[in-house]
Design a protein around this motif. Structure first.
Motif, PDB file in Angstrom:
ATOM      1  N   SER A 103       0.855  -1.182   0.000  1.00  0.00           N
ATOM      2  CA  SER A 103       0.000   0.000   0.000  1.00  0.00           C
ATOM      3  C   SER A 103       0.884   1.222   0.000  1.00  0.00           C
ATOM      4  CB  SER A 103      -0.901   0.019   1.245  1.00  0.00           C
ATOM      5  OG  SER A 103      -1.547   1.266   1.376  1.00  0.00           O
ATOM      6  N   SER A 104       0.446   2.267  -0.663  1.00  0.00           N
ATOM      7  CA  SER A 104       1.228   3.506  -0.678  1.00  0.00           C
ATOM      8  C   SER A 104       1.062   4.269   0.626  1.00  0.00           C
ATOM      9  CB  SER A 104       0.807   4.380  -1.858  1.00  0.00           C
ATOM     10  OG  SER A 104      -0.563   4.706  -1.749  1.00  0.00           O
ATOM     11  N   ARG A 105       0.103   3.862   1.410  1.00  0.00           N
ATOM     12  CA  ARG A 105      -0.126   4.510   2.698  1.00  0.00           C
ATOM     13  C   ARG A 105       0.776   3.905   3.757  1.00  0.00           C
ATOM     14  NH1 ARG A 105      -6.753   4.731   2.856  1.00  0.00           N
ATOM     15  NH2 ARG A 105      -7.036   5.783   0.855  1.00  0.00           N
ATOM     16  N   TRP A 106       0.865   4.548   4.883  1.00  0.00           N
ATOM     17  CA  TRP A 106       1.641   4.051   6.006  1.00  0.00           C
ATOM     18  C   TRP A 106       0.801   3.026   6.749  1.00  0.00           C
ATOM     19  CZ3 TRP A 106       6.361   3.830   5.995  1.00  0.00           C
ATOM     20  CH2 TRP A 106       7.200   3.861   7.126  1.00  0.00           C
ATOM     21  N   TYR A 107       1.407   2.010   7.297  1.00  0.00           N
ATOM     22  CA  TYR A 107       0.678   0.875   7.833  1.00  0.00           C
ATOM     23  C   TYR A 107       0.339   1.031   9.309  1.00  0.00           C
ATOM     24  CZ  TYR A 107       2.470  -1.046   3.495  1.00  0.00           C
ATOM     25  OH  TYR A 107       2.775  -1.247   2.181  1.00  0.00           O
ATOM     26  N   THR A 108      -0.144   2.206   9.669  1.00  0.00           N
ATOM     27  CA  THR A 108      -0.479   2.457  11.069  1.00  0.00           C
ATOM     28  C   THR A 108      -1.973   2.534  11.315  1.00  0.00           C
ATOM     29  OG1 THR A 108      -0.268   4.826  10.698  1.00  0.00           O
ATOM     30  CG2 THR A 108       1.693   3.664  11.500  1.00  0.00           C
ATOM     31  N   SER A 109      -2.754   2.373  10.273  1.00  0.00           N
ATOM     32  CA  SER A 109      -4.200   2.449  10.399  1.00  0.00           C
ATOM     33  C   SER A 109      -4.807   1.058  10.343  1.00  0.00           C
ATOM     34  CB  SER A 109      -4.783   3.301   9.267  1.00  0.00           C
ATOM     35  OG  SER A 109      -6.189   3.217   9.262  1.00  0.00           O
ATOM     36  N   GLN A 110      -5.840   0.843  11.126  1.00  0.00           N
ATOM     37  CA  GLN A 110      -6.524  -0.453  11.126  1.00  0.00           C
ATOM     38  C   GLN A 110      -7.030  -0.810   9.732  1.00  0.00           C
ATOM     39  OE1 GLN A 110      -9.370  -1.238  14.398  1.00  0.00           O
ATOM     40  NE2 GLN A 110      -8.868   0.832  15.090  1.00  0.00           N
ATOM     41  N   SER A 111      -7.434   0.195   8.982  1.00  0.00           N
ATOM     42  CA  SER A 111      -8.029  -0.038   7.672  1.00  0.00           C
ATOM     43  C   SER A 111      -7.025  -0.598   6.665  1.00  0.00           C
ATOM     44  CB  SER A 111      -8.648   1.251   7.127  1.00  0.00           C
ATOM     45  OG  SER A 111      -7.651   2.240   6.952  1.00  0.00           O
ATOM     46  N   GLU A 112      -5.747  -0.546   6.976  1.00  0.00           N
ATOM     47  CA  GLU A 112      -4.730  -1.067   6.058  1.00  0.00           C
ATOM     48  C   GLU A 112      -4.584  -2.585   6.156  1.00  0.00           C
ATOM     49  OE1 GLU A 112      -2.876   0.656   3.730  1.00  0.00           O
ATOM     50  OE2 GLU A 112      -4.395   2.158   4.217  1.00  0.00           O
ATOM     51  N   TYR A 113      -5.210  -3.201   7.115  1.00  0.00           N
ATOM     52  CA  TYR A 113      -5.009  -4.627   7.370  1.00  0.00           C
ATOM     53  C   TYR A 113      -6.230  -5.452   6.959  1.00  0.00           C
ATOM     54  CZ  TYR A 113      -0.841  -3.136   9.737  1.00  0.00           C
ATOM     55  OH  TYR A 113       0.392  -2.576  10.004  1.00  0.00           O
ATOM     56  N   ASP A 114      -5.936  -6.640   6.415  1.00  0.00           N
ATOM     57  CA  ASP A 114      -6.986  -7.502   5.885  1.00  0.00           C
ATOM     58  C   ASP A 114      -7.457  -8.550   6.884  1.00  0.00           C
ATOM     59  OD1 ASP A 114      -4.761  -7.465   3.178  1.00  0.00           O
ATOM     60  OD2 ASP A 114      -6.667  -6.373   3.193  1.00  0.00           O
ATOM     61  N   TYR A 115      -6.561  -8.989   7.758  1.00  0.00           N
ATOM     62  CA  TYR A 115      -6.879 -10.089   8.662  1.00  0.00           C
ATOM     63  C   TYR A 115      -6.477  -9.730  10.089  1.00  0.00           C
ATOM     64  CZ  TYR A 115      -7.118 -12.588   4.252  1.00  0.00           C
ATOM     65  OH  TYR A 115      -7.433 -12.972   2.972  1.00  0.00           O
ATOM     66  N   TRP A 116      -7.269 -10.243  11.025  1.00  0.00           N
ATOM     67  CA  TRP A 116      -7.064  -9.943  12.437  1.00  0.00           C
ATOM     68  C   TRP A 116      -7.177 -11.204  13.281  1.00  0.00           C
ATOM     69  CZ3 TRP A 116      -6.021  -5.064  14.368  1.00  0.00           C
ATOM     70  CH2 TRP A 116      -6.108  -4.017  13.441  1.00  0.00           C
ATOM     71  N   GLY A 117      -6.428 -11.209  14.379  1.00  0.00           N
ATOM     72  CA  GLY A 117      -6.582 -12.253  15.370  1.00  0.00           C
ATOM     73  C   GLY A 117      -7.659 -11.878  16.371  1.00  0.00           C
ATOM     74  N   GLN A 118      -7.878 -12.757  17.338  1.00  0.00           N
ATOM     75  CA  GLN A 118      -8.922 -12.550  18.339  1.00  0.00           C
ATOM     76  C   GLN A 118      -8.447 -11.741  19.535  1.00  0.00           C
ATOM     77  OE1 GLN A 118     -12.254 -13.466  17.985  1.00  0.00           O
ATOM     78  NE2 GLN A 118     -11.458 -13.699  15.915  1.00  0.00           N
ATOM     79  N   GLY A 119      -7.149 -11.592  19.688  1.00  0.00           N
ATOM     80  CA  GLY A 119      -6.620 -10.770  20.770  1.00  0.00           C
ATOM     81  C   GLY A 119      -6.168 -11.572  21.978  1.00  0.00           C
ATOM     82  N   THR A 120      -5.233 -10.986  22.721  1.00  0.00           N
ATOM     83  CA  THR A 120      -4.752 -11.576  23.964  1.00  0.00           C
ATOM     84  C   THR A 120      -4.634 -10.466  25.007  1.00  0.00           C
ATOM     85  OG1 THR A 120      -3.024 -12.976  24.960  1.00  0.00           O
ATOM     86  CG2 THR A 120      -2.291 -11.363  23.336  1.00  0.00           C
ATOM     87  N   GLN A 121      -5.091 -10.748  26.220  1.00  0.00           N
ATOM     88  CA  GLN A 121      -5.158  -9.721  27.257  1.00  0.00           C
ATOM     89  C   GLN A 121      -3.816  -9.562  27.954  1.00  0.00           C
ATOM     90  OE1 GLN A 121      -7.912  -7.715  28.425  1.00  0.00           O
ATOM     91  NE2 GLN A 121      -6.228  -6.718  29.533  1.00  0.00           N
ATOM     92  N   VAL A 122      -3.371  -8.314  28.025  1.00  0.00           N
ATOM     93  CA  VAL A 122      -2.183  -7.959  28.808  1.00  0.00           C
ATOM     94  C   VAL A 122      -2.617  -7.014  29.910  1.00  0.00           C
ATOM     95  CG1 VAL A 122       0.026  -6.745  28.783  1.00  0.00           C
ATOM     96  CG2 VAL A 122      -0.586  -8.261  26.886  1.00  0.00           C
TER      97      VAL A 122
END
Length: 126
Positions: A103-122
Motif C-alpha cells: 500500500s502507498s499509505r503508512w501501515y499504522t491504520s486499522q483499515s490497512e489490514y486484511d486479517y485480524w486475530g482474536q486478541g490476547t489480554q495484557v
C-alpha cells in the motif's frame, strides 16, 4: 482460510516483560506487512508497531519506542512482540493483524489490514 492466533498475554507487574506471539496460517503467499494493535478499556484500538515481512523494516508508536520490539520468524510463520519495562498504561487487549499486499499509505491504520486475530489480554499491575 487465513488465521491469526495470538498468545502470551497475562498479568504482569510494572517494569516486567512479556513476549506475545501470533501464529499465522492459511496464507497462499506470505503477508506483506504485519502489525500489532491494542485496545484498552473504554478506548479505541490503537497502532503499536508493524514489520515488513520480507524486508524486516519496523515502525513503532512513540509511547512504546525503546521498550517494545516487533519481530517475525518466517520459517515458522510467527510474529512476536517483545514488551519490556511494562507500564500500567500498556494494559489492553493486543491484536495482531496482517496485510497481503503493498500500500502507498503508512501501515499504522486499522483499515490497512486484511486479517485480524482474536486478541490476547495484557494486564500490567501498578
Amino acid at each position: 482460510q487465513v488465521q491469526l492466533a495470538e498468545s502470551g498475554g497475562e498479568l504482569v507487574q510494572t517494569g516486567g516483560s512479556l513476549r506475545l506471539s501470533c501464529a499465522v496460517s492459511g496464507f497462499t503467499h506470505s503477508p506483506y506487512v504485519m502489525g500489532w494493535f491494542r485496545q484498552a478499556p473504554g478506548k479505541e484500538r490503537e497502532f503499536v508497531a508493524f514489520i515488513l515481512w520480507f524486508g524486516g523494516g519496523t515502525y513503532y508508536q512513540d509511547s512504546v519506542k525503546g521498550r517494545f520490539t516487533i519481530s517475525r520468524y518466517s520459517a515458522e510463520n510467527t510474529l512476536y512482540l517483545q514488551m519490556n519495562n511494562l507500564k500500567p498504561e500498556d494494559t489492553a487487549v493486543y491484536y495482531c493483524a496482517a496485510r497481503t499486499g503493498y500500500s502507498s499509505r503508512w501501515y499504522t491504520s486499522q483499515s490497512e489490514y486484511d486479517y485480524w486475530g482474536q486478541g490476547t489480554q495484557v494486564t500490567v499491575s501498578s
